[in-house]
Design a protein around this motif. Structure first.
Motif, PDB file in Angstrom:
ATOM      1  N   VAL A 157       0.846  -0.642   0.416  1.00 15.55           N
ATOM      2  CA  VAL A 157       0.221   0.112  -0.189  1.00 15.55           C
ATOM      3  C   VAL A 157       0.990   1.039  -0.141  1.00 15.55           C
ATOM      4  O   VAL A 157       0.443   2.153  -0.643  1.00 15.55           O
ATOM      5  CB  VAL A 157      -0.903   0.299   1.226  1.00 15.55           C
ATOM      6  CG1 VAL A 157      -1.678   1.262   1.188  1.00 15.55           C
ATOM      7  CG2 VAL A 157      -1.614  -1.192   1.229  1.00 15.55           C
ATOM      8  N   GLN A 158       2.150   1.186   1.074  1.00 12.14           N
ATOM      9  CA  GLN A 158       2.799   2.234   0.961  1.00 12.14           C
ATOM     10  C   GLN A 158       3.656   2.939  -1.013  1.00 12.14           C
ATOM     11  O   GLN A 158       3.723   3.783  -1.025  1.00 12.14           O
ATOM     12  CB  GLN A 158       3.678   2.034   1.779  1.00 12.14           C
ATOM     13  CG  GLN A 158       4.642   3.142   2.209  1.00 12.14           C
ATOM     14  CD  GLN A 158       4.923   3.256   4.263  1.00 12.14           C
ATOM     15  OE1 GLN A 158       4.224   3.872   4.350  1.00 12.14           O
ATOM     16  NE2 GLN A 158       6.356   3.293   4.030  1.00 12.14           N
ATOM     17  N   ALA A 193      -7.563 -10.935   1.800  1.00 11.20           N
ATOM     18  CA  ALA A 193      -6.392 -10.004   2.510  1.00 11.20           C
ATOM     19  C   ALA A 193      -5.717  -8.958   1.996  1.00 11.20           C
ATOM     20  O   ALA A 193      -4.984  -7.953   1.693  1.00 11.20           O
ATOM     21  CB  ALA A 193      -5.141 -10.735   3.265  1.00 11.20           C
ATOM     22  N   ASN A 194      -5.367  -9.619   0.213  1.00 13.04           N
ATOM     23  CA  ASN A 194      -5.016  -9.493  -1.271  1.00 13.04           C
ATOM     24  C   ASN A 194      -5.576  -7.869  -1.423  1.00 13.04           C
ATOM     25  O   ASN A 194      -5.007  -7.167  -1.926  1.00 13.04           O
ATOM     26  CB  ASN A 194      -4.285 -10.335  -1.980  1.00 13.04           C
ATOM     27  CG  ASN A 194      -3.337 -10.137  -3.066  1.00 13.04           C
ATOM     28  OD1 ASN A 194      -2.256  -9.119  -2.574  1.00 13.04           O
ATOM     29  ND2 ASN A 194      -3.581 -10.675  -4.182  1.00 13.04           N
ATOM     30  N   PHE A 236      -3.410  -5.207   0.237  1.00 14.77           N
ATOM     31  CA  PHE A 236      -2.312  -5.259  -0.099  1.00 14.77           C
ATOM     32  C   PHE A 236      -2.668  -4.781  -1.405  1.00 14.77           C
ATOM     33  O   PHE A 236      -1.782  -4.318  -2.724  1.00 14.77           O
ATOM     34  CB  PHE A 236      -1.437  -6.471   0.026  1.00 14.77           C
ATOM     35  CG  PHE A 236      -1.738  -6.939   1.264  1.00 14.77           C
ATOM     36  CD1 PHE A 236      -0.868  -6.461   2.314  1.00 14.77           C
ATOM     37  CD2 PHE A 236      -1.731  -8.500   1.576  1.00 14.77           C
ATOM     38  CE1 PHE A 236      -0.796  -6.672   3.384  1.00 14.77           C
ATOM     39  CE2 PHE A 236      -1.619  -8.478   2.921  1.00 14.77           C
ATOM     40  CZ  PHE A 236      -1.269  -8.281   3.728  1.00 14.77           C
ATOM     41  N   ASN A 237      -3.730  -3.846  -2.164  1.00 13.62           N
ATOM     42  CA  ASN A 237      -4.084  -3.980  -3.477  1.00 13.62           C
ATOM     43  C   ASN A 237      -3.417  -5.089  -4.646  1.00 13.62           C
ATOM     44  O   ASN A 237      -3.796  -4.210  -5.343  1.00 13.62           O
ATOM     45  CB  ASN A 237      -2.937  -2.423  -3.331  1.00 13.62           C
ATOM     46  CG  ASN A 237      -3.902  -1.205  -2.548  1.00 13.62           C
ATOM     47  OD1 ASN A 237      -4.196  -0.896  -1.987  1.00 13.62           O
ATOM     48  ND2 ASN A 237      -3.136   0.297  -2.925  1.00 13.62           N
ATOM     49  N   PHE A 288       1.825 -17.163   3.326  1.00 11.88           N
ATOM     50  CA  PHE A 288       2.170 -15.729   2.620  1.00 11.88           C
ATOM     51  C   PHE A 288       2.200 -15.296   1.645  1.00 11.88           C
ATOM     52  O   PHE A 288       1.258 -17.002   1.524  1.00 11.88           O
ATOM     53  CB  PHE A 288       2.779 -15.172   3.565  1.00 11.88           C
ATOM     54  CG  PHE A 288       2.236 -14.253   5.342  1.00 11.88           C
ATOM     55  CD1 PHE A 288       1.213 -15.185   5.855  1.00 11.88           C
ATOM     56  CD2 PHE A 288       2.966 -14.399   5.634  1.00 11.88           C
ATOM     57  CE1 PHE A 288       0.659 -15.017   7.384  1.00 11.88           C
ATOM     58  CE2 PHE A 288       2.987 -13.809   7.425  1.00 11.88           C
ATOM     59  CZ  PHE A 288       1.977 -14.405   8.265  1.00 11.88           C
ATOM     60  N   TYR A 289       2.278 -14.822   1.062  1.00 11.59           N
ATOM     61  CA  TYR A 289       2.369 -14.434  -0.345  1.00 11.59           C
ATOM     62  C   TYR A 289       3.940 -13.718  -0.282  1.00 11.59           C
ATOM     63  O   TYR A 289       4.572 -14.062  -0.077  1.00 11.59           O
ATOM     64  CB  TYR A 289       1.718 -13.282  -0.103  1.00 11.59           C
ATOM     65  CG  TYR A 289       1.882 -12.427   0.612  1.00 11.59           C
ATOM     66  CD1 TYR A 289       2.588 -11.542   1.366  1.00 11.59           C
ATOM     67  CD2 TYR A 289       0.388 -12.168   2.247  1.00 11.59           C
ATOM     68  CE1 TYR A 289       2.638 -10.719   2.537  1.00 11.59           C
ATOM     69  CE2 TYR A 289       0.351 -12.227   3.106  1.00 11.59           C
ATOM     70  CZ  TYR A 289       1.133 -10.806   3.553  1.00 11.59           C
ATOM     71  OH  TYR A 289       1.199 -10.157   4.841  1.00 11.59           O
ATOM     72  N   ASP A 290       3.904 -13.370  -1.713  1.00 10.67           N
ATOM     73  CA  ASP A 290       5.429 -12.599  -1.975  1.00 10.67           C
ATOM     74  C   ASP A 290       5.180 -11.542  -3.365  1.00 10.67           C
ATOM     75  O   ASP A 290       4.283 -11.777  -4.440  1.00 10.67           O
ATOM     76  CB  ASP A 290       6.240 -13.485  -2.827  1.00 10.67           C
ATOM     77  CG  ASP A 290       7.126 -12.925  -3.802  1.00 10.67           C
ATOM     78  OD1 ASP A 290       8.132 -12.192  -2.673  1.00 10.67           O
ATOM     79  OD2 ASP A 290       8.060 -13.346  -4.133  1.00 10.67           O
ATOM     80  N   ALA A 291       5.865 -10.426  -4.021  1.00 11.39           N
ATOM     81  CA  ALA A 291       5.592  -9.704  -4.920  1.00 11.39           C
ATOM     82  C   ALA A 291       6.663 -10.235  -6.045  1.00 11.39           C
ATOM     83  O   ALA A 291       6.423  -9.135  -7.218  1.00 11.39           O
ATOM     84  CB  ALA A 291       6.683  -8.455  -3.901  1.00 11.39           C
TER      85      ALA A 291
END
Length: 594
Positions: A281-282, A340-341, A345-346, A560-563
């Motif tokens: 988000v940031q 959540a995503n 987390f946009n 979790f997740y990864d970008a």
């Protein structure tokens, strides 16, 4: 000649009597095959040998520190000591899965079976106080790290059965364990000065500067607040090929801030030069500032070619409530990543599968072949068909935050494990209510834990969220004093001995290891052992597939997740090479633009 023996004299005599055949001394070593760089290489492939020199690199850290010694269990050590001050016999080329080249050592000589390894230390190598680095320093470092250092040192170096120091520039190590990675692990061991540490307490926290042989000196240490590393003008190794285009700044400073918001503000205001952003988000909205618009700050996404970090809420299986894998699988189902995503987390992330996501080492979609089945052994009989053939997938929800179809499956699994929903919540036959605590240390983790808490409440589970400060979190983490906490394991394309401290049975009850989930599975131990003995890449990949498959099947964390890369922001006063290594952004190759 002196010899330091770790096992019985009889054992060592046998080792020394049966000398394995040695190849010629080499400039480098690879875990499998041959190192990619030739003996006359000029610089690392991701370094700029013509990089400008000078200036200062400032970085902002979140948290605090209460020690300058990163090699011991006690304390929260300041960042950068191992990178900037302390060296090893060999240095790593991060453009290869796992290859090392001479640093303190000019050459490495390894027997065909890797049971014996000899290092030749460069006569010009010196500690920052001008004292030469000798074989006695290397031997002393191994003994001290085994006796007083972090548990991984003892785990790794206990396999060494004998050491010889025939002269000041030569040290020989012997093993009988058949660990093909051990010569490389020894090559990366921190080398500390015997004349400084002999007779001095090592396993205590203080703020004394660490003397090493590296390119920088520790100066201006402000406890808990900041540290500055200043380039040693007399650094012995400045002209080595492995160092060309690296260590370009005259000084590197780390400032510590109370929380993530203060750290971000420090970067925006120009008090820090580079930042790896972890908040999507940031990244999407927080950098809408004049310095970005007018080009003074560059935003970029750096590709990572190594496995995605394996992160998630780790179950502490030492707790009876998480001992049943059916319970753990049900709680994995209850985590609504899709909600959540989208809402937190946009939609910046993709779900992470297993412990080597995005690489050839992942077991995702791959059926266990004959090589892997040989590693799995009897575990083949206990693995579910969807785990064995690679068809298992993490559950996906409709993103509503209350997907009844997925939650019903979770409730059914919990019922199989003896937990049913009553007026009191989810209870077992003893009438005990299913309740546990999630320990977190910052707002981002808290936000995610609160989302998980809301979903768990829908199936009768009472999860509380405990927000701890940095010191408290490290303490409960090191002592395994938690039910569940967020954890991350960073795996490379060449996993090895560190896997025993991550997932090995022997590390289950050893404080300060990274076996956060309390895993104790002989099949996983066997898979890790097979990695270390694999002589070919094919055998190695099969062993890692086996480990990954068993870890996924054990449901030891809520993934979790990864970008899919790193979000990096840097002021345009800082330059970087066009090429980055396999893990991604590399700060040691940056420079100050004139």
């Amino acid at each position: 000649m002196t010899a330091i023996r770790f096992l019985t004299l009889l054992c060592c005599v046998a080792v020394l009597a049966a000398q394995p055949s040695l190849a010629a001394p080499q400039h480098g070593i690879a875990m499998q095959g041959q190192p990619a760089l030739p003996p006359d290489f000029k610089n690392l492939p991701y370094a700029n040998p013509d990089a400008p020199q000078g200036g200062i690199l400032r970085q902002a850290m979140t948290g605090t520190f209460d020690s300058t010694n990163p090699f011991i269990v006690k304390g929260n050590a300041v960042y950068g000591v191992r990178t900037y001050t302390v060296e090893s016999l060999m240095g790593r080329n991060w453009a290869e899965p796992f290859s090392l080249y001479g640093l303190l050592a000019s050459s490495i000589d390894v027997s065909d079976d890797r049971q014996m390894v000899t290092f030749k230390i460069r006569p010009e190598a010196k500690f920052s106080d001008g004292t030469p680095v000798t074989s006695e320093d290397v031997a002393f470092s191994m003994r001290m790290l085994m006796d007083k250092g972090r548990p991984n040192f003892k785990t790794n170096f206990s396999k060494v059965t004998a050491m010889e120091t025939p002269d000041a520039q030569t040290i020989v190590f012997h093993q009988t364990a058949g660990d093909r990675e051990l010569p490389l692990i020894i090559g990366l061991m921190p080398v500390l000065p015997k004349h400084v540490w002999d007779g001095k307490p090592f396993d205590v926290t203080n703020f004394d500067p660490i003397i090493g042989s590296g390119p920088y000196l520790m100066t201006d240490i402000k406890p808990g607040e900041s540290i500055t590393y200043v380039k040693n003008k007399d650094y012995w190794g400045k002209n080595l090929p492995i160092n060309r285009g690296v260590w370009n700044f005259d000084a590197v400073k780390f400032d510590y801030y109370r929380d993530a918001n203060a750290t971000f503000e420090a970067f925006k205001s120009g008090l820090a030069d580079v930042r790896i952003e972890g908040d999507p988000v940031q990244w999407s909205t927080g950098y809408d500032i004049p310095a970005v618009k007018d080009g003074r700050i560059t935003l970029e996404k750096i590709e990572q070619k190594s496995p995605a970090p394996a992160s998630g809420f780790a179950f502490n299986t030492r707790r009876e409530i998480f001992a049943d894998p059916r319970v753990r699988e049900a709680l994995v189902m209850a985590f609504d990543f899709e909600w959540a995503n989208a809402n937190l987390f946009n939609n910046a992330y993709k779900r992470t599968y297993g412990y080597y996501a995005g690489s050839e080492l992942s077991s995702l979609g791959i059926a266990a072949d004959d090589r892997e089945r040989a590693v799995l052994g009897d575990a083949v009989k206990t693995l579910r068909p969807d785990m064995l053939d690679g068809s298992y997938r993490l559950p996906a929800t409709d993103g509503s935050g209350h997907d009844r179809k997925v939650l019903r499956k979770a409730v059914a699994l919990l019922a199989e494990a003896g937990w049913t929903i009553t007026e009191q919540g989810l209870t077992n036959q003893k009438g005990e209510v299913f309740t546990f605590a999630i320990s977190v240390q910052n707002r981002d983790q808290e936000k995610l834990a609160l989302h998980y808490q809301r979903t768990l409440k829908q199936i009768g589970i009472n999860a509380t969220v405990r927000t701890l400060d940095a010191a408290q979190f490290i303490r409960v983490q090191n002592n395994f004093d938690y039910d569940m906490l967020p954890a991350t394991w960073f795996n490379s394309l060449s996993p090895g001995n560190e896997q025993f401290t991550y997932f090995g049975s022997a590390a289950r009850n050893v404080p300060s290891t990274r076996n956060f989930s309390g895993i104790a599975d002989p099949a996983i131990d066997r898979a890790i052992g097979a990695m270390l003995k694999a002589a070919t890449r094919e055998d190695f990949v099969a062993a890692v597939h086996a480990e990954d498959r068993l870890l996924v099947a054990g449901f030891y964390m809520v993934p979790f997740y990864d970008a899919g890369g790193q979000w990096v922001a840097r002021w345009n006063t800082i330059g970087r090479p066009a090429t980055q290594p396999l893990p991604g952004f590399e700060a040691t190759t940056l420079w100050h633009n004139p």
